[in-house]
Design a protein around this motif. Structure first.
Motif, mmCIF file in Angstrom:
data_model
loop_
_atom_site.group_PDB
_atom_site.id
_atom_site.type_symbol
_atom_site.label_atom_id
_atom_site.label_comp_id
_atom_site.label_asym_id
_atom_site.label_seq_id
_atom_site.Cartn_x
_atom_site.Cartn_y
_atom_site.Cartn_z
ATOM 1 N N THR A 86 26.984 -27.786 20.610
ATOM 2 C CA THR A 86 27.329 -27.016 19.421
ATOM 3 C C THR A 86 28.688 -27.443 18.901
ATOM 4 O O THR A 86 29.643 -27.584 19.664
ATOM 5 N N ILE A 87 28.753 -27.659 17.605
ATOM 6 C CA ILE A 87 29.994 -27.983 16.908
ATOM 7 C C ILE A 87 30.299 -26.794 16.015
ATOM 8 O O ILE A 87 29.448 -26.366 15.231
ATOM 9 N N THR A 88 31.507 -26.265 16.134
ATOM 10 C CA THR A 88 31.909 -25.124 15.324
ATOM 11 C C THR A 88 33.216 -25.451 14.628
ATOM 12 O O THR A 88 34.184 -25.857 15.274
ATOM 13 N N VAL A 89 33.238 -25.279 13.313
ATOM 14 C CA VAL A 89 34.452 -25.471 12.519
ATOM 15 C C VAL A 89 34.754 -24.137 11.851
ATOM 16 O O VAL A 89 33.919 -23.575 11.142
ATOM 17 N N ARG A 90 35.941 -23.649 12.100
ATOM 18 C CA ARG A 90 36.350 -22.361 11.534
ATOM 19 C C ARG A 90 37.549 -22.595 10.631
ATOM 20 O O ARG A 90 38.572 -23.111 11.055
ATOM 21 N N ASP A 91 37.392 -22.193 9.371
ATOM 22 C CA ASP A 91 38.513 -22.304 8.438
ATOM 23 C C ASP A 91 39.040 -20.935 8.030
ATOM 24 O O ASP A 91 40.062 -20.831 7.372
ATOM 25 N N GLY A 92 38.345 -19.874 8.419
ATOM 26 C CA GLY A 92 38.832 -18.529 8.162
ATOM 27 C C GLY A 92 38.656 -18.042 6.736
ATOM 28 O O GLY A 92 39.045 -16.918 6.414
#
Length: 114
Positions: A53-59
């Motif tokens: 799993t790849i997770t990108v969080r920018d908010g």
């Protein structure tokens, strides 16, 4: 981040996935940088339950959608590529937290579990 991701995949023995995963990481991060307007973006690459799993969080809340591909346009194909690679590898992608997080999940090759 691409080099760090490739190194982590090597440590997990998942070198065969490197090209696809590095491309997905690059596209998700680029999308967050270009469209979020935030100054802090997080990346998590993890393996669990037979999936990477790849997770990108920018908010920043907002819904991410792939655009129709136009061969005449120089940009705008990133999420289409992510969607295609995820589907090809038995996975999926999406958003959560009202769009503040974009994720991609791919099945690990048969018999490969770090």
């Amino acid at each position: 981040m691409r080099c760090l991701t490739a190194t982590r995949l090597g440590h997990w023995g998942l070198e065969a996935m490197t090209d696809d995963i590095v491309l997905i990481v690059s596209e998700l991060l680029t999308n967050a940088i270009l469209h979020s307007g935030t100054t802090e973006i997080g990346l998590v690459v993890s393996v669990r339950d037979g999936c990477l799993t790849i997770t990108v969080r920018d908010g920043m809340a907002g819904h991410t959608r792939p655009r129709p591909c136009d061969s005449e346009v120089e940009s705008g194909r990133g999420l289409f590529l992510v969607e295609s690679l995820a589907r090809e590898r038995g996975g999926a992608w999406g958003t959560s937290d009202a769009g503040a997080t974009t994720w991609c999940r791919l099945a690990l090759p048969t018999g490969q579990h770090p």
